[in-house]
Structure formats: C-alpha cells, structure tokens
Design a protein around this motif. Structure first.
Motif, PDB file in Angstrom:
ATOM      1  N   PRO A 135       0.827  -1.205   0.000  1.00  0.00           N
ATOM      2  CA  PRO A 135       0.000   0.000   0.000  1.00  0.00           C
ATOM      3  C   PRO A 135       0.866   1.261   0.000  1.00  0.00           C
ATOM      4  CG  PRO A 135      -0.755  -1.568   1.658  1.00  0.00           C
ATOM      5  CD  PRO A 135       0.541  -2.093   1.146  1.00  0.00           C
ATOM      6  N   ASP A 136       0.381   2.311  -0.628  1.00  0.00           N
ATOM      7  CA  ASP A 136       1.118   3.575  -0.641  1.00  0.00           C
ATOM      8  C   ASP A 136       1.169   4.221   0.739  1.00  0.00           C
ATOM      9  OD1 ASP A 136       1.678   3.428  -3.372  1.00  0.00           O
ATOM     10  OD2 ASP A 136      -0.229   4.376  -3.908  1.00  0.00           O
ATOM     11  N   ASP A 137       0.159   3.972   1.541  1.00  0.00           N
ATOM     12  CA  ASP A 137       0.137   4.502   2.901  1.00  0.00           C
ATOM     13  C   ASP A 137       1.215   3.801   3.743  1.00  0.00           C
ATOM     14  OD1 ASP A 137      -1.200   3.916   5.864  1.00  0.00           O
ATOM     15  OD2 ASP A 137      -1.426   5.983   5.182  1.00  0.00           O
ATOM     16  N   GLY A 138       2.128   4.571   4.307  1.00  0.00           N
ATOM     17  CA  GLY A 138       3.255   4.007   5.041  1.00  0.00           C
ATOM     18  C   GLY A 138       2.835   3.159   6.223  1.00  0.00           C
ATOM     19  N   ALA A 139       1.834   3.594   6.969  1.00  0.00           N
ATOM     20  CA  ALA A 139       1.395   2.843   8.138  1.00  0.00           C
ATOM     21  C   ALA A 139       0.783   1.512   7.723  1.00  0.00           C
ATOM     22  CB  ALA A 139       0.395   3.669   8.941  1.00  0.00           C
ATOM     23  N   ALA A 140      -0.020   1.521   6.648  1.00  0.00           N
ATOM     24  CA  ALA A 140      -0.628   0.275   6.164  1.00  0.00           C
ATOM     25  C   ALA A 140       0.434  -0.678   5.637  1.00  0.00           C
ATOM     26  CB  ALA A 140      -1.655   0.593   5.072  1.00  0.00           C
ATOM     27  N   ALA A 141       1.442  -0.126   4.953  1.00  0.00           N
ATOM     28  CA  ALA A 141       2.523  -0.975   4.449  1.00  0.00           C
ATOM     29  C   ALA A 141       3.291  -1.606   5.599  1.00  0.00           C
ATOM     30  CB  ALA A 141       3.457  -0.149   3.568  1.00  0.00           C
ATOM     31  N   ARG A 190      10.512   5.639  -6.128  1.00  0.00           N
ATOM     32  CA  ARG A 190      10.115   4.768  -5.013  1.00  0.00           C
ATOM     33  C   ARG A 190      11.325   4.115  -4.358  1.00  0.00           C
ATOM     34  NH1 ARG A 190       9.818   3.095  -1.122  1.00  0.00           N
ATOM     35  NH2 ARG A 190       8.476   1.539  -0.133  1.00  0.00           N
ATOM     36  N   GLU A 229       2.227  -2.235   8.589  1.00  0.00           N
ATOM     37  CA  GLU A 229       1.381  -3.241   9.237  1.00  0.00           C
ATOM     38  C   GLU A 229       1.379  -4.553   8.466  1.00  0.00           C
ATOM     39  OE1 GLU A 229      -3.309  -3.793  10.652  1.00  0.00           O
ATOM     40  OE2 GLU A 229      -2.607  -1.886   9.814  1.00  0.00           O
TER      41      GLU A 229
END
Length: 287
Positions: free
Chosen positions: A240-246, A279, A248
């Motif tokens: 995921p692009d979202d750092g927190a989701a990645a 990236r 996790e």
C-alpha cells in the motif's frame, strides 16, 4: 525480513541505475525479469532485455544487494548457456546471485514461436526439473552427461564452481489451504526457497496464506529431516502507498514466516522508470 525491488520497466542503463539506487537506499535485493518477445507485435511490443546481461552490469556497480529475476523461465533456456551465464554473474557479484525460477508463460514467443519448445504445462514442468538437475550437476565441478526426456547432452564440465558451492534456487509454488499442495510446491522443498502464488488468482498471498504455507513447509521439512537448512519464503507484490498500512502488512507477513518482500510493480501506466526510481529512493518499507 529482507526487501527487494523489481526493475520492471526501462532501458538497460535505467535498470542498472535502479540497481545502484537499491544499494544506496537500503534495499536488500535488486531483481530484473526474464522475457523475450511479449505483448502485441508492432507498436505494442514490450521492450525486453537479457536478464543476465542486466545482472552482470548490476553486479559491477553494487557490492551488497542480492541479485536475481522475478522469475527466470528455465524451460526456455538452454541449460549449458544458463549454467555459464549464472556462474558468470555469481562470480562477478561475489556470490550474490539467486535464481527464482518457474515454468514460464506461453505468450512469450521464446516458447510459442520456436518449434520444439515445450508448451504444455506438464512438459514445461518436466523441462524445469530436468534443467534444474542439469544446473545442479554443473556446480559439482565434475564431468557429467544427461539423458532426460527434455534435456539430453553429452559430457560437460564447469571446473569453476559457484562462489558458495551452489546458487540458491527459489521455485514458484502454488498454495491453496483448501486443497493438497501440487507438485510445484513439493518441487520447492527440494531447493532453497519458494515464491508462493495462490491457486487460480493473481492476488498476493496474505499473512494467513503465508502462515498456512509456512506451517506446511515446516511439517514437511521436519519429516524429511531437513529443518536445519535455510529456506526462504519470498512474497512479491505491491505494498500500500500509505506508510502505516505498508508497515502493518510487512509486520504481519514477517510474523507469518515470510523472509522476503519483493516490491513488484507491473502496470506500465504507473510503473515508469522514473516512478520506480523515485520509489526506490524512498527506501524499503518501515519494519
């Protein structure tokens, strides 16, 4: 867990630039890919490059990252040429080459446009096994010959062995918790790791899938008295692009037993050479 990145699009120079950037920005592995003639003919043709040429150049500009391809289509390769190319990159890199391997896809014209190439899945799987067996014998340094259904050769000898005595092999393996493992997953047990795929889907294996796969692998290796040998579980996909989701997801995959995450971006509409480099420069996901 270790983190790799696939250089999915670009010129040879751009691929090598990405390899250098992977090392400079904390990634553990750089991967190219293996295809010959793909996509529509004419204006829609996909640019492809020799993976071992790319990896040889990457070896020359890096010192630490693991090098490989996602994945090598072994049944399309002549085993003696494959052995020589892999051995060359292995020595250029000081033993950093790994071989993720699979049966290939028949929309690659290296299969479909060449008479005599194995096309049926069963035949490609048999050719994969025979090519791997030939490759392993080439690493002994001793003379050998082969008399298989798909690989038949007179005597060969590669007197210079790989840096570490052998090159790690990671076969693709299909996992489905609801059904017994298929032959290609059992093939992976004979080697050094697995690149798992979910049966009948292009979805990335999630933590529950990896946990079930790892439990099966550990049970099988224990029965074979092989539990002490290192074995990698290599998950590839797009985080995921979202750092927190990645972070996790990475944590959950690590907890489930994955040893590698390989960031793989295959949509040409968004995975341009420039966006891939951007990236990579952000570094691997937080863990």
């Amino acid at each position: 867990m270790r983190f790799g990145f696939v250089s999915s699009f670009g010129t040879p120079v751009q691929h090598v630039e990405l390899a250098r950037a992977c090392e400079e920005h904390g990634w553990d592995g750089f991967f190219t890919w293996d295809g010959v003639s793909l996509g529509e003919l004419g204006e829609g043709a996909v640019a492809t490059w020799d993976p071992f040429g790319i990896l040889a150049a990457a070896a020359a500009v890096t010192e630490h990252v693991t090098l490989g391809a996602m994945v090598f289509a072994l049944p399309r390769h002549r085993p003696w040429e494959l052995a020589q190319r892999a051995l060359t990159v292995d020595h250029l890199s000081g033993g950093r080459l790994v071989l993720p391997v699979g049966v290939g896809v028949t929309d690659d014209r290296g299969f479909s446009s060449v008479p005599g190439q194995p096309l049926a899945l069963r035949d490609r799987a048999a050719a994969l096994d025979e090519t791997l067996a030939w490759l392993e014998r080439s690493w002994t340094g001793e003379p050998f010959a082969a008399e298989g259904e798909h690989v038949r050769t007179g005597e060969f000898q590669f007197p210079q062995r790989p840096v570490a005595g052998r090159i790690p092999v990671w076969p693709v393996g299909v996992w489905d918790a609801a059904r017994p493992p298929v032959a290609n997953l059992r093939r992976a047990l004979r080697w050094d790791g697995v690149v798992p795929q979910l049966r009948g889907t292009a979805e990335v294996p999630g933590p529950d899938d990896v946990e079930g796969l790892v439990a099966w692998i550990e049970a099988e290796r224990s029965r074979q008295d092989d539990a002490g040998r290192p074995f990698d579980v290599v998950v590839q996909g797009r985080l995921p692009d979202d750092g927190a989701a990645a972070a996790e997801l990475v944590a959950a995959l690590r907890e489930a037993g994955a040893t590698w995450w390989v960031e793989s971006r295959w949509d040409p509409a968004e995975a341009t050479p420039e966006s891939l480099l951007a990236r990579v420069r952000q570094g691997p996901p937080a863990s």
